[in-house]
Write a protein that holds these residues in place. Structure first.
Motif, PDB file in Angstrom:
ATOM      1  N   HIS A  46       0.828  -1.211   0.000  1.00 39.77           N
ATOM      2  CA  HIS A  46       0.000   0.000   0.000  1.00 39.77           C
ATOM      3  C   HIS A  46       0.862   1.261   0.000  1.00 39.77           C
ATOM      4  O   HIS A  46       0.586   2.209  -0.738  1.00 39.77           O
ATOM      5  CB  HIS A  46      -0.958  -0.001   1.189  1.00 39.77           C
ATOM      6  N   GLU A  47       1.899   1.260   0.805  1.00 40.41           N
ATOM      7  CA  GLU A  47       2.800   2.416   0.852  1.00 40.41           C
ATOM      8  C   GLU A  47       3.483   2.612  -0.511  1.00 40.41           C
ATOM      9  O   GLU A  47       3.645   3.744  -0.976  1.00 40.41           O
ATOM     10  CB  GLU A  47       3.843   2.223   1.951  1.00 40.41           C
ATOM     11  N   SER A  48       3.863   1.520  -1.155  1.00 40.98           N
ATOM     12  CA  SER A  48       4.504   1.592  -2.476  1.00 40.98           C
ATOM     13  C   SER A  48       3.552   2.163  -3.515  1.00 40.98           C
ATOM     14  O   SER A  48       3.957   2.962  -4.371  1.00 40.98           O
ATOM     15  CB  SER A  48       4.975   0.212  -2.919  1.00 40.98           C
ATOM     16  N   ILE A  49       2.300   1.769  -3.456  1.00 40.56           N
ATOM     17  CA  ILE A  49       1.301   2.281  -4.403  1.00 40.56           C
ATOM     18  C   ILE A  49       1.136   3.790  -4.224  1.00 40.56           C
ATOM     19  O   ILE A  49       1.095   4.537  -5.198  1.00 40.56           O
ATOM     20  CB  ILE A  49      -0.039   1.532  -4.242  1.00 40.56           C
ATOM     21  N   VAL A  50       1.074   4.233  -2.963  1.00 37.71           N
ATOM     22  CA  VAL A  50       0.938   5.664  -2.692  1.00 37.71           C
ATOM     23  C   VAL A  50       2.159   6.429  -3.215  1.00 37.71           C
ATOM     24  O   VAL A  50       2.023   7.471  -3.871  1.00 37.71           O
ATOM     25  CB  VAL A  50       0.728   5.915  -1.174  1.00 37.71           C
ATOM     26  N   LYS A  51       3.357   5.891  -2.947  1.00 41.48           N
ATOM     27  CA  LYS A  51       4.582   6.543  -3.429  1.00 41.48           C
ATOM     28  C   LYS A  51       4.597   6.612  -4.958  1.00 41.48           C
ATOM     29  O   LYS A  51       4.939   7.639  -5.544  1.00 41.48           O
ATOM     30  CB  LYS A  51       5.823   5.776  -2.954  1.00 41.48           C
ATOM     31  N   ALA A  52       4.266   5.497  -5.583  1.00 44.99           N
ATOM     32  CA  ALA A  52       4.289   5.438  -7.044  1.00 44.99           C
ATOM     33  C   ALA A  52       3.260   6.389  -7.646  1.00 44.99           C
ATOM     34  O   ALA A  52       3.549   7.081  -8.629  1.00 44.99           O
ATOM     35  CB  ALA A  52       4.050   4.003  -7.512  1.00 44.99           C
ATOM     36  N   TYR A  53       2.077   6.423  -7.065  1.00 49.85           N
ATOM     37  CA  TYR A  53       1.033   7.313  -7.574  1.00 49.85           C
ATOM     38  C   TYR A  53       1.486   8.769  -7.512  1.00 49.85           C
ATOM     39  O   TYR A  53       1.272   9.540  -8.445  1.00 49.85           O
ATOM     40  CB  TYR A  53      -0.267   7.110  -6.796  1.00 49.85           C
ATOM     41  N   ALA A  54       2.140   9.124  -6.410  1.00 53.47           N
ATOM     42  CA  ALA A  54       2.620  10.498  -6.245  1.00 53.47           C
ATOM     43  C   ALA A  54       3.685  10.847  -7.284  1.00 53.47           C
ATOM     44  O   ALA A  54       3.836  12.016  -7.651  1.00 53.47           O
ATOM     45  CB  ALA A  54       3.176  10.693  -4.836  1.00 53.47           C
ATOM     46  N   LYS A  55       4.421   9.841  -7.760  1.00 49.21           N
ATOM     47  CA  LYS A  55       5.502  10.078  -8.727  1.00 49.21           C
ATOM     48  C   LYS A  55       5.125   9.613 -10.136  1.00 49.21           C
ATOM     49  O   LYS A  55       5.996   9.461 -10.993  1.00 49.21           O
ATOM     50  CB  LYS A  55       6.755   9.333  -8.276  1.00 49.21           C
ATOM     51  N   LYS A  64       7.739   0.701 -19.207  1.00 50.68           N
ATOM     52  CA  LYS A  64       8.677   0.276 -18.173  1.00 50.68           C
ATOM     53  C   LYS A  64       8.077   0.411 -16.774  1.00 50.68           C
ATOM     54  O   LYS A  64       8.805   0.414 -15.789  1.00 50.68           O
ATOM     55  CB  LYS A  64       9.966   1.090 -18.275  1.00 50.68           C
ATOM     56  N   ILE A  65       6.765   0.486 -16.688  1.00 50.15           N
ATOM     57  CA  ILE A  65       6.102   0.677 -15.394  1.00 50.15           C
ATOM     58  C   ILE A  65       6.382  -0.484 -14.449  1.00 50.15           C
ATOM     59  O   ILE A  65       6.510  -0.285 -13.244  1.00 50.15           O
ATOM     60  CB  ILE A  65       4.578   0.903 -15.569  1.00 50.15           C
ATOM     61  N   ASP A  66       6.529  -1.691 -14.975  1.00 47.42           N
ATOM     62  CA  ASP A  66       6.753  -2.854 -14.120  1.00 47.42           C
ATOM     63  C   ASP A  66       8.082  -2.737 -13.376  1.00 47.42           C
ATOM     64  O   ASP A  66       8.120  -2.844 -12.150  1.00 47.42           O
ATOM     65  CB  ASP A  66       6.711  -4.142 -14.946  1.00 47.42           C
ATOM     66  N   LYS A  67       9.149  -2.489 -14.102  1.00 53.17           N
ATOM     67  CA  LYS A  67      10.472  -2.341 -13.468  1.00 53.17           C
ATOM     68  C   LYS A  67      10.471  -1.171 -12.485  1.00 53.17           C
ATOM     69  O   LYS A  67      11.022  -1.263 -11.398  1.00 53.17           O
ATOM     70  CB  LYS A  67      11.557  -2.116 -14.516  1.00 53.17           C
ATOM     71  N   TRP A  68       9.858  -0.090 -12.894  1.00 52.00           N
ATOM     72  CA  TRP A  68       9.781   1.115 -12.072  1.00 52.00           C
ATOM     73  C   TRP A  68       9.061   0.830 -10.757  1.00 52.00           C
ATOM     74  O   TRP A  68       9.548   1.159  -9.681  1.00 52.00           O
ATOM     75  CB  TRP A  68       9.071   2.200 -12.883  1.00 52.00           C
ATOM     76  N   PHE A  69       7.908   0.175 -10.836  1.00 52.57           N
ATOM     77  CA  PHE A  69       7.142  -0.080  -9.618  1.00 52.57           C
ATOM     78  C   PHE A  69       7.812  -1.135  -8.736  1.00 52.57           C
ATOM     79  O   PHE A  69       7.840  -0.986  -7.507  1.00 52.57           O
ATOM     80  CB  PHE A  69       5.700  -0.498  -9.929  1.00 52.57           C
ATOM     81  N   ILE A  70       8.366  -2.186  -9.331  1.00 53.42           N
ATOM     82  CA  ILE A  70       9.041  -3.225  -8.541  1.00 53.42           C
ATOM     83  C   ILE A  70      10.204  -2.613  -7.774  1.00 53.42           C
ATOM     84  O   ILE A  70      10.440  -2.940  -6.609  1.00 53.42           O
ATOM     85  CB  ILE A  70       9.514  -4.394  -9.437  1.00 53.42           C
ATOM     86  N   ARG A  71      10.924  -1.706  -8.394  1.00 49.22           N
ATOM     87  CA  ARG A  71      12.031  -1.024  -7.705  1.00 49.22           C
ATOM     88  C   ARG A  71      11.507  -0.223  -6.503  1.00 49.22           C
ATOM     89  O   ARG A  71      12.089  -0.253  -5.422  1.00 49.22           O
ATOM     90  CB  ARG A  71      12.750  -0.088  -8.693  1.00 49.22           C
ATOM     91  N   ILE A  72      10.383   0.485  -6.673  1.00 50.37           N
ATOM     92  CA  ILE A  72       9.760   1.224  -5.570  1.00 50.37           C
ATOM     93  C   ILE A  72       9.348   0.254  -4.471  1.00 50.37           C
ATOM     94  O   ILE A  72       9.583   0.503  -3.281  1.00 50.37           O
ATOM     95  CB  ILE A  72       8.550   2.049  -6.066  1.00 50.37           C
ATOM     96  N   LEU A  73       8.752  -0.859  -4.848  1.00 53.83           N
ATOM     97  CA  LEU A  73       8.296  -1.862  -3.877  1.00 53.83           C
ATOM     98  C   LEU A  73       9.462  -2.417  -3.066  1.00 53.83           C
ATOM     99  O   LEU A  73       9.405  -2.498  -1.832  1.00 53.83           O
ATOM    100  CB  LEU A  73       7.554  -2.993  -4.603  1.00 53.83           C
ATOM    101  N   ILE A  74      10.534  -2.787  -3.745  1.00 52.36           N
ATOM    102  CA  ILE A  74      11.700  -3.349  -3.059  1.00 52.36           C
ATOM    103  C   ILE A  74      12.331  -2.303  -2.132  1.00 52.36           C
ATOM    104  O   ILE A  74      12.648  -2.606  -0.978  1.00 52.36           O
ATOM    105  CB  ILE A  74      12.724  -3.883  -4.082  1.00 52.36           C
ATOM    106  N   ASN A  75      12.480  -1.088  -2.617  1.00 49.87           N
ATOM    107  CA  ASN A  75      13.049  -0.034  -1.770  1.00 49.87           C
ATOM    108  C   ASN A  75      12.169   0.245  -0.556  1.00 49.87           C
ATOM    109  O   ASN A  75      12.671   0.467   0.549  1.00 49.87           O
ATOM    110  CB  ASN A  75      13.259   1.249  -2.567  1.00 49.87           C
ATOM    111  N   THR A  76      10.868   0.224  -0.742  1.00 51.25           N
ATOM    112  CA  THR A  76       9.945   0.453   0.374  1.00 51.25           C
ATOM    113  C   THR A  76      10.049  -0.685   1.389  1.00 51.25           C
ATOM    114  O   THR A  76      10.037  -0.437   2.602  1.00 51.25           O
ATOM    115  CB  THR A  76       8.499   0.596  -0.139  1.00 51.25           C
ATOM    116  N   ALA A  77      10.183  -1.913   0.910  1.00 56.30           N
ATOM    117  CA  ALA A  77      10.340  -3.060   1.821  1.00 56.30           C
ATOM    118  C   ALA A  77      11.635  -2.944   2.618  1.00 56.30           C
ATOM    119  O   ALA A  77      11.653  -3.167   3.836  1.00 56.30           O
ATOM    120  CB  ALA A  77      10.305  -4.369   1.034  1.00 56.30           C
TER     121      ALA A  77
END
Length: 166
Positions: A46-55, A64-77
């Motif tokens: 959920h936090e990753s989705i909020v961060k990604a939406y803001a950016k 390239k949305i998949d790579k972009w979001f997975i990177r956000i998810l991993i960094n958030t974890a």
């Protein structure tokens, strides 16, 4: 021009929404690799989705949305783990479910993967369960391709040894 920006933004939001909905199970698996806890994994997603939406406007190529979001998810974890600075252990009940599931399927491979260290496990899951190419994994994890290849080789050797011992 303002009307064009609104339409552009809504189109991006729609693509993002569809992407999130389509890949939610993959996101859970990836976050669970790091957190080993269902509730924490959901919080990180959920936090990753909020961060990604803001950016969302910062991503230039929506292909390239998949790579972009997975990177956000991993960094958030990773940030979540650092912030909470506690050791995350697999709960006994979670391990029992995993054991029973692999027995039902006649496949102990999932258990073998769980024995790998975090980074090797993530690389194996991204490559063999989600079909990412070595180049894509290197981009997601910010590693050189040669490092990813070496880690895949190392993980496969460890898995082979475990299988031979069984």
């Amino acid at each position: 021009m303002i009307g064009g920006k609104i339409v552009f933004k809504r189109a991006r939001e729609k693509i993002f929404e569809e992407y999130i909905h389509k890949n939610k199970e993959k996101f859970f698996k990836i976050s669970y690799i790091y957190l080993k806890n269902k509730e924490d994994s959901m919080d990180v997603i959920h936090e990753s989705i909020v961060k990604a939406y803001a950016k969302l406007t910062s991503i230039k190529d929506l292909d390239k949305i998949d790579k972009w979001f997975i990177r956000i998810l991993i960094n958030t974890a990773i940030d979540y783990i650092r912030k909470n600075s506690r050791t995350i252990l697999v709960e006994d009940k979670d391990m029992e479910v995993l054991i029973n599931k692999s027995k039902d399927q006649g496949d102990s491979f999932n258990l073998l993967i769980e024995n790998l260290d975090e980074e090797l496990r993530l690389i194996i899951i991204l490559k063999y369960f989600h079909g990412y190419k070595t180049r894509e994994i290197s981009e997601i994890l910010s590693l050189k391709e040669s490092q990813v290849k070496n880690k895949i080789h190392k993980a496969l050797n460890l898995l082979r040894k475990e299988i031979e011992e069984e």
